[in-house]
Motif scaffolding. Structure first.
Motif, PDB file in Angstrom:
ATOM      1  N   HIS A   1      -1.208   7.628 -16.354  1.00 41.20           N
ATOM      2  CA  HIS A   1      -2.346   6.734 -16.605  1.00 41.20           C
ATOM      3  C   HIS A   1      -2.173   5.422 -15.863  1.00 41.20           C
ATOM      4  N   ILE A   2      -0.953   4.881 -15.914  1.00 38.10           N
ATOM      5  CA  ILE A   2      -0.713   3.603 -15.239  1.00 38.10           C
ATOM      6  C   ILE A   2      -0.877   3.767 -13.735  1.00 38.10           C
ATOM      7  N   GLU A   3      -0.434   4.928 -13.224  1.00 37.56           N
ATOM      8  CA  GLU A   3      -0.610   5.180 -11.788  1.00 37.56           C
ATOM      9  C   GLU A   3      -2.089   5.165 -11.413  1.00 37.56           C
ATOM     10  N   ALA A   4      -2.918   5.784 -12.272  1.00 44.22           N
ATOM     11  CA  ALA A   4      -4.354   5.824 -11.981  1.00 44.22           C
ATOM     12  C   ALA A   4      -4.910   4.408 -11.877  1.00 44.22           C
ATOM     13  N   VAL A   5      -4.449   3.529 -12.789  1.00 45.09           N
ATOM     14  CA  VAL A   5      -4.923   2.148 -12.741  1.00 45.09           C
ATOM     15  C   VAL A   5      -4.518   1.494 -11.428  1.00 45.09           C
ATOM     16  N   PHE A   6      -3.262   1.729 -11.024  1.00 49.28           N
ATOM     17  CA  PHE A   6      -2.802   1.136  -9.762  1.00 49.28           C
ATOM     18  C   PHE A   6      -3.624   1.642  -8.591  1.00 49.28           C
ATOM     19  N   LEU A   7      -3.932   2.961  -8.604  1.00 51.20           N
ATOM     20  CA  LEU A   7      -4.693   3.511  -7.488  1.00 51.20           C
ATOM     21  C   LEU A   7      -6.084   2.894  -7.423  1.00 51.20           C
ATOM     22  N   LYS A   8      -6.663   2.611  -8.605  1.00 52.97           N
ATOM     23  CA  LYS A   8      -7.971   1.965  -8.589  1.00 52.97           C
ATOM     24  C   LYS A   8      -7.889   0.591  -7.926  1.00 52.97           C
ATOM     25  N   TRP A   9      -6.738  -0.054  -8.079  1.00 52.22           N
ATOM     26  CA  TRP A   9      -6.574  -1.369  -7.446  1.00 52.22           C
ATOM     27  C   TRP A   9      -6.204  -1.239  -5.982  1.00 52.22           C
ATOM     28  N   HIS A  10      -6.268  -0.020  -5.428  1.00 53.23           N
ATOM     29  CA  HIS A  10      -5.983   0.204  -4.013  1.00 53.23           C
ATOM     30  C   HIS A  10      -4.556  -0.184  -3.643  1.00 53.23           C
ATOM     31  N   VAL A  11      -3.616   0.076  -4.556  1.00 57.25           N
ATOM     32  CA  VAL A  11      -2.212  -0.144  -4.222  1.00 57.25           C
ATOM     33  C   VAL A  11      -1.743   1.031  -3.364  1.00 57.25           C
ATOM     34  N   PRO A  12      -0.912   0.782  -2.341  1.00 57.16           N
ATOM     35  CA  PRO A  12      -0.461   1.890  -1.482  1.00 57.16           C
ATOM     36  C   PRO A  12       0.260   2.966  -2.293  1.00 57.16           C
ATOM     37  N   PRO A  13       0.078   4.238  -1.944  1.00 53.87           N
ATOM     38  CA  PRO A  13       0.683   5.344  -2.720  1.00 53.87           C
ATOM     39  C   PRO A  13       2.198   5.241  -2.804  1.00 53.87           C
ATOM     40  N   GLY A  14       2.858   4.855  -1.691  1.00 52.04           N
ATOM     41  CA  GLY A  14       4.310   4.737  -1.741  1.00 52.04           C
ATOM     42  C   GLY A  14       4.759   3.717  -2.762  1.00 52.04           C
ATOM     43  N   LEU A  15       4.052   2.588  -2.790  1.00 53.74           N
ATOM     44  CA  LEU A  15       4.399   1.547  -3.753  1.00 53.74           C
ATOM     45  C   LEU A  15       4.144   2.032  -5.178  1.00 53.74           C
ATOM     46  N   VAL A  16       3.092   2.836  -5.350  1.00 53.98           N
ATOM     47  CA  VAL A  16       2.785   3.363  -6.681  1.00 53.98           C
ATOM     48  C   VAL A  16       3.930   4.243  -7.167  1.00 53.98           C
ATOM     49  N   ARG A  17       4.460   5.070  -6.255  1.00 53.79           N
ATOM     50  CA  ARG A  17       5.567   5.945  -6.666  1.00 53.79           C
ATOM     51  C   ARG A  17       6.784   5.125  -7.064  1.00 53.79           C
TER      52      ARG A  17
END
Lengths: 397, 292
Positions: A153-169
């Motif tokens: 769920h937190i990852e989904a929020v980060f992706l909505k904020w257009h955070v780079p995928p590598g940083l999300v991981r």
């Protein structure tokens, strides 16, 4: 290549042991000498205050006290209240002791003295350690799934904020560690500090020594005052169970990081300047990608780490895979290498889940399809893990 | 539907394991209590009698003074100092002992006869263990892989004629026998001889060590009345490392054998399914969704 890696690892382990030995020696030896001096001063003072006791007789008495301590008896109790002394082998303590055996923690605060007890302990451990490993695998799967779902769920929020995928991981891996530390390390630290009257440092030291299954036994819950409620030690048990599952994944993650750093070092040293630059970028991207999927794969390996004996075979699988892509890095383009590294762990997760489903149902129809999957070599190692441990333990005897 | 089934299967798998685990703990608790409680009571009574006798022989002592002195001995014991002997006792924290201690940390054996008492030692121990335990696992894995390389021909069992297969079985049996002797038989005999233990005690020590339980009631190199050679504990550490690696290989071989037995069983079931044409068609149609 493999023998070179083995020798390098051997040198690294020996270097680690030597450096640790030097640090422990520097930290602990002065304190030990001080205690030794205090003991001698106490003995001299005792002889001075009571001249009728000879040196030889006092030595005999000290030896007697030491033997009593080694035997587990508490010499502090006097004969007048010996009936009030709680036995180290009441059901609660014996339950606690059994748990320290099959988790391989082994505090050693109480020890076996009868031959029958020791013989039973050997067979009890041979059966109990694999049994506990299987339970830990089940609990680890549930725990890992819950944590992954929450972090998803937190990852989904980060992706909505257009955070780079590598940083999300990377953030997901950090969150996994932080949430786990809060649940299984910090909270128990405060609980033990309150219940046992330990300092915060002593409590966290106990938590780490227990969850890594080192188990020195210098601090053991329930050893102090007898005011603990009957539910205290069972709650400690469930904390240990979940904590071991979490810690196995943490230790596996650290092991994965060590391997990633090792690969990066080799890549940098082996390549040309231009190639080194591109490989460094690839390795960095791979490490970033690994930090994300590194959380789920350790769940599968959790049962193996608490009993360190089965752990090496599990680690053998990822160790082999990095070996084969290594020459590919020089010959082929980086993207296929990265995908090859990511694919096996996902395949392993799929195999474990499907095999669990089939073994759970137990009807003839789902078992038949197993024959088709067996020709795939990547599937073989994961299947016999569970039942294998039972017989493996019996072989050394 | 399939997802719900998967979830229920997972839940169904954990609960029986949890129940088996709890029952196993209760069983062990009961047996250990029965075996050890009597010995403990006997030991405590013996100590009280000896203390009474000591007081009777020396009239200038009173109970309070003796209890106070026992407290001094107890505190020394807890700190890891052996109250037997005198200041010439070998230090618990000389380099050899510290090296041995570091080895018990990274292998998670943790005897506990020796433990850091200072705050700095405890803090360092936490970080040392967190880094050292994964490192130890990686190293043992590579060591086990190297040992297993000599048995790679085992993978080709079914491709060889009977004669070669018999040779493979004999080779495997020889490997297991030799490993058992070198790891589990000779070292306990050696430890028993050096430490003055019986063979049962030596074997018990070897088992508690290699399983990494590490109670610490028996530890090599801790008797103050004996003079050990300098490399004695280092040899023990090397034995521990090789023993853990050998056990890892044995576990892998066990898994491999179980896999082959399972495969043979699957082949037999496959033959049974082929005999009946009508029931054979139904499992074939259902195979597809499971493999997907």
């Amino acid at each position: 290549m493999r023998s070179t890696t083995l020798l390098a690892l051997l040198a690294l382990v020996l270097l680690y042991l030597v450096s640790g030995a030097l640090v422990f020696q520097a930290l602990e030896q002065p304190h030990e000498q001080q205690v030794q001096k205090d003991l001698e001063d106490g003995r001299d003072q005792f002889l001075k205050d009571h001249p009728c006791v000879s040196q030889k007789n006092l030595e005999g008495f000290i030896k007697l006290v030491a033997e009593a301590l080694g035997g587990g008896a508490n010499p502090e109790t006097s004969w007048t209240n010996s009936s009030n002394h709680s036995s180290a082998w009441n059901l609660g303590s014996a339950f606690f002791f059994s748990g320290t055996i099959i988790t391989t923690i082994g505090y050693g605060n109480i020890a076996l003295h009868t031959d029958a007890g020791r013989l039973f302990c050997i067979f009890y451990a041979l059966v109990g350690i694999p049994l506990f490993g299987m339970l830990l695998a089940g609990v680890g799967d549930r725990l890992g799934s819950s944590l992954r779902r929450g972090i998803g769920h937190i990852e989904a929020v980060f992706l909505k904020w257009h955070v780079p995928p590598g940083l999300v991981r990377m953030l997901s891996a950090v969150l996994f560690l932080l949430i786990g530390c809060l649940l299984f390390v910090l909270t128990p630290t405060f609980v033990f500090s309150y219940m046992e009257s330990w300092s915060k440092l002593e409590a966290i030291y106990f938590v780490i020594v227990t969850l890594t299954t080192v188990g020195f036994g210098d601090y053991v819950p329930g050893d102090g005052t007898g005011q603990n409620s009957p539910a205290y030690q069972p709650l400690v048990w469930f904390w240990i169970l979940f904590g071991l599952a979490y810690f196995a994944s943490v230790l596996t993650t650290i092991g994965n990081w060590l391997r990633a750093v090792s690969r990066r070092t080799r890549a940098e040293m082996g390549g040309l300047t231009a190639q080194a630059a591109s490989w460094t970028g690839t390795v960095t991207a791979r490490v970033t990608q690994r930090t994300g999927p590194s959380a789920p794969p350790p769940e599968k390996e959790q049962p193996l780490l608490p009993s360190s004996l089965p752990a090496p075979p599990a680690v053998a699988e990822p160790a082999h895979r990095p070996g084969s892509p290594a020459p590919a890095e020089k010959v082929e383009t980086p993207p296929p290498t990265a995908s090859a590294l990511d694919y096996p762990s996902e395949n392993l997760a799929f195999i474990d889940e499907s095999s669990d489903t089939q073994s759970e149902r137990g009807c003839a129809l789902p078992r038949a399809p197993r024959g088709r999957r067996r020709p795939n070599p990547t599937k073989k190692p994961s299947r016999p893990r569970g039942p294998g441990r039972l017989r493996d333990k019996a072989v050394p005897v | 539907m399939p997802r719900a089934g998967v979830c229920s299967c997972w839940g169904g798998q954990v609960l029986p394991l949890l129940l088996a685990y709890i029952c196993y703990l209760l069983l062990g608790a009961t047996i250990f209590q029965r075996l050890e409680k009597q010995a403990e009571a006997q030991s405590r009574d013996q100590f009280q009698l000896e203390k009474l006798r000591f007081l009777e022989n020396y009239t200038c002592l009173d109970q309070q003074a003796l209890e106070q002195f026992v407290q001094v001995i107890l505190e020394a014991w807890v700190k890891g100092v052996n109250p037997k002997g005198n200041s010439t006792n070998p230090s618990n924290w000389d380099f050899g002992s510290s090296f041995f201690f570091a080895g018990t940390v990274v292998t998670t054996i943790g005897y506990g006869n020796l433990a850091p008492s200072t705050e700095a030692g405890q803090v360092f121990c936490v970080f040392y263990a967190l880094m050292g335990i994964p490192l130890n696992v990686v190293f043992l894995n590579h060591l086990g892989t190297g040992l297993r390389a000599h048995l790679t021909t085992l993978d080709r069992w079914e491709d060889h004629p009977r004669h070669s297969q018999l040779l493979q079985v004999l080779g495997l049996a020889l490997f297991l026998t030799l490993g058992t002797l070198v790891i589990l038989i000779f070292p306990p005999m050696f430890f028993s001889h050096v430490e003055g233990w019986s063979f049962r005690e030596g074997f018990y020590f070897a088992f508690i060590t290699l399983s990494t339980i590490g109670f610490g009631d028996y530890v090599v190199g801790t008797d103050p009345s004996k003079h050990y050679i300098a490399v004695y504990r280092s040899l023990a550490a090397i034995w521990i490392l090789l023993g853990l690696a050998w056990l890892a290989v044995v576990l892998s071989l066990g898994s491999l054998l179980l896999h082959r037995c399972s495969r043979l069983w699957q082949l037999i079931r496959g033959l049974d399914v082929k005999d009946g044409a009508a029931p054979g068609s139904e499992p074939r149609s259902q195979k597809i969704p499971f493999s997907a």
